[in-house]
Motif scaffolding. Sequence first.
Motif, PDB file in Angstrom:
ATOM      1  N   LEU A  95      57.132  20.600  34.621  1.00 56.32           N
ATOM      2  CA  LEU A  95      56.306  19.512  34.072  1.00 56.32           C
ATOM      3  C   LEU A  95      54.830  19.719  34.401  1.00 56.32           C
ATOM      4  N   PRO A  96      53.934  19.213  33.533  1.00 56.57           N
ATOM      5  CA  PRO A  96      52.512  19.235  33.866  1.00 56.57           C
ATOM      6  C   PRO A  96      52.244  18.413  35.120  1.00 56.57           C
ATOM      7  N   VAL A  97      51.224  18.837  35.882  1.00 60.08           N
ATOM      8  CA  VAL A  97      50.890  18.168  37.140  1.00 60.08           C
ATOM      9  C   VAL A  97      49.521  17.505  37.013  1.00 60.08           C
ATOM     10  N   VAL A  98      49.459  16.228  37.397  1.00 63.02           N
ATOM     11  CA  VAL A  98      48.213  15.467  37.412  1.00 63.02           C
ATOM     12  C   VAL A  98      47.903  15.134  38.868  1.00 63.02           C
ATOM     13  N   ALA A  99      46.744  15.582  39.369  1.00 58.46           N
ATOM     14  CA  ALA A  99      46.376  15.310  40.763  1.00 58.46           C
ATOM     15  C   ALA A  99      45.295  14.240  40.802  1.00 58.46           C
ATOM     16  N   ILE A 100      45.495  13.260  41.684  1.00 63.93           N
ATOM     17  CA  ILE A 100      44.523  12.177  41.859  1.00 63.93           C
ATOM     18  C   ILE A 100      43.621  12.537  43.034  1.00 63.93           C
ATOM     19  N   VAL A 101      42.303  12.628  42.789  1.00 62.36           N
ATOM     20  CA  VAL A 101      41.360  12.928  43.857  1.00 62.36           C
ATOM     21  C   VAL A 101      40.241  11.889  43.870  1.00 62.36           C
ATOM     22  N   GLY A 102      39.524  11.863  44.983  1.00 60.48           N
ATOM     23  CA  GLY A 102      38.411  10.926  45.134  1.00 60.48           C
ATOM     24  C   GLY A 102      38.267  10.542  46.590  1.00 60.48           C
ATOM     25  N   ARG A 103      37.110   9.942  46.904  1.00 60.11           N
ATOM     26  CA  ARG A 103      36.863   9.550  48.284  1.00 60.11           C
ATOM     27  C   ARG A 103      37.782   8.374  48.671  1.00 60.11           C
ATOM     28  N   VAL A 132      45.778  18.712  35.081  1.00 53.58           N
ATOM     29  CA  VAL A 132      44.728  17.736  34.790  1.00 53.58           C
ATOM     30  C   VAL A 132      44.360  17.052  36.105  1.00 53.58           C
ATOM     31  N   ILE A 133      43.060  16.812  36.321  1.00 60.22           N
ATOM     32  CA  ILE A 133      42.598  16.149  37.536  1.00 60.22           C
ATOM     33  C   ILE A 133      42.126  14.745  37.182  1.00 60.22           C
ATOM     34  N   LEU A 134      42.666  13.761  37.891  1.00 62.00           N
ATOM     35  CA  LEU A 134      42.232  12.374  37.734  1.00 62.00           C
ATOM     36  C   LEU A 134      41.306  12.048  38.910  1.00 62.00           C
ATOM     37  N   PHE A 135      40.021  11.986  38.596  1.00 69.42           N
ATOM     38  CA  PHE A 135      38.970  11.759  39.597  1.00 69.42           C
ATOM     39  C   PHE A 135      38.670  10.262  39.596  1.00 69.42           C
ATOM     40  N   VAL A 136      38.948   9.604  40.724  1.00 62.57           N
ATOM     41  CA  VAL A 136      38.798   8.146  40.802  1.00 62.57           C
ATOM     42  C   VAL A 136      37.524   7.792  41.560  1.00 62.57           C
TER      43      VAL A 136
END
Length: 163
Positions: free
Chosen positions: A2-10, A85-89
């Motif tokens: 499966l595709p991987v979505v990583a959540i990043v942010g401070r 895909v990167i989810l930058f919060v």
Amino acid sequence: SLPVVAIVGRPNVGKSTIFNRLAGERIAIVEDQPGITRDRIYSRSEWNGREFHLIDTGGIEFGDTDEIMDHIRNQVELALDEADVILFVADARDGVTTTDEEVARFLHRTNKPVILMVNKVDDIKYTENVFEFYQLGFEHVIPVSSLHGTGTGDMLDAVVEHF
Ligand code: GDP
Ligand code: MG
């Protein structure tokens, strides 16, 4: 796989809150290495019939700025290695911080698609705070309230578009 979505942010921008909102079945992975613990929680999620793995790379609290930056570098490395895909919060109420700018610089070094989720837009009055986030240089800048769930559909549309 499966595709991987990583959540990043401070810290404190709402990474775990959005993860929990979107998470299905969870898989916890903790790797202990001398001096560091790289903990990740994977979940299996889906949007419009598209399944993907979501990674919350947070979970460690730090006291000073250097340690925060080390942690964020760690997160971004994991994201670069594993994510499609990167989810930058970021946080609409704080505006763009120097740490957000630092994270953005890391993320611009990759060709991976980045969706910038401007969180905590719980009320329409915070919408004007979202515009300054375009200065971070990402195509997708999406206002979300993880608390209320508003904007999450638009955000997920942008994410699955890049699978
Ligand atoms: P993390 O450190 O990035 O994982 O952030 P958390 O998910 O732990 O959230 C940090 C704080 O922000 C918590 O008190 C959350 O309840 C709060 N929070 C998260 N999302 C929202 C949101 O959309 N609106 C508001 N008002 N608070 C939020
Ligand atoms: Mg967290």
